[in-house]
Design a protein around this motif. Sequence first.
Motif, PDB file in Angstrom:
ATOM      1  N   GLU A   1       0.836  -1.202   0.000  1.00  0.00           N
ATOM      2  CA  GLU A   1       0.000   0.000   0.000  1.00  0.00           C
ATOM      3  C   GLU A   1       0.867   1.246   0.000  1.00  0.00           C
ATOM      4  OE1 GLU A   1      -3.064   2.244   2.954  1.00  0.00           O
ATOM      5  OE2 GLU A   1      -3.134   0.064   2.900  1.00  0.00           O
TER       6      GLU A   1
ATOM      7  N   SER B   1       0.384   5.220   0.062  1.00  0.00           N
ATOM      8  CA  SER B   1      -0.590   6.286   0.290  1.00  0.00           C
ATOM      9  C   SER B   1       0.179   7.588   0.541  1.00  0.00           C
ATOM     10  CB  SER B   1      -1.482   5.941   1.482  1.00  0.00           C
ATOM     11  OG  SER B   1      -0.701   5.665   2.617  1.00  0.00           O
TER      12      SER B   1
ATOM     13  N   PRO C   1       0.582  -2.568  -7.367  1.00  0.00           N
ATOM     14  CA  PRO C   1       0.850  -3.366  -6.169  1.00  0.00           C
ATOM     15  C   PRO C   1       0.742  -4.870  -6.405  1.00  0.00           C
ATOM     16  CG  PRO C   1      -1.232  -2.163  -5.957  1.00  0.00           C
ATOM     17  CD  PRO C   1      -0.595  -1.719  -7.224  1.00  0.00           C
TER      18      PRO C   1
ATOM     19  N   LYS D   1       7.879  -0.702   1.423  1.00  0.00           N
ATOM     20  CA  LYS D   1       6.476  -1.088   1.259  1.00  0.00           C
ATOM     21  C   LYS D   1       6.320  -2.410   0.517  1.00  0.00           C
ATOM     22  CE  LYS D   1       4.327   2.263   3.329  1.00  0.00           C
ATOM     23  NZ  LYS D   1       3.444   2.006   4.474  1.00  0.00           N
TER      24      LYS D   1
END
Length: 196
Positions: free
Chosen positions: A3, A5, A88, A124
């Motif tokens: 993820e 963000s 992703p 990540k």
Amino acid sequence: MREISPVTLELNGVRLEPLQPRHAAGLRAAASDGELWKLRITSVPEPENTEQYIATALEMRPSRLAFAVIDIASEKVIGCTSLHDIDPLIGRIEIGYTWYAKSVQRSHVNSSCKLMLLAHAFDKGYELVGFRTDIFNHASQNAIERLGAKKDGVLRHHALRRDGTVRDTVMYSIARGEWPQVKTHLEYRLARGRSC
């Protein structure tokens, strides 16, 4: 899950903030430092198109996460960069849409931004970070190669330039297994005042 963000990152006196409409005046000033929009091989917005540039970047979420590049000491906007083509599912992400005010080019700024974004992507769980540039943007190609990225090849007749011509795009990447060595190299260059 991988993820990505909006996040604020800081290193070496440089802060990456998620790009917002409030950064418009600062971006205009940064682009005016060298009249960067006149370069046909970049995506720097013309002064009158800065608000639309920001709006377009925000509309591209979640596949693009744009950042204003801030000099912490002066709180001045000195450029823009993005994580983009975020996938992703396969763990691929790119760093691009990058430009800096002429006065900070070839300084610690680019190396610091790349180090922050690469670390963030690999932290990540991304497996590969890509870069792309115009075949005629030799300064960008040299900077990407100084990072330690590998040249993947050239996509011919790939994308429109601002002047309506079609560019060939040079593709580069750094894989997860290469990251520790690239990170050490970047930190070494920064410690010695060298840029990428």
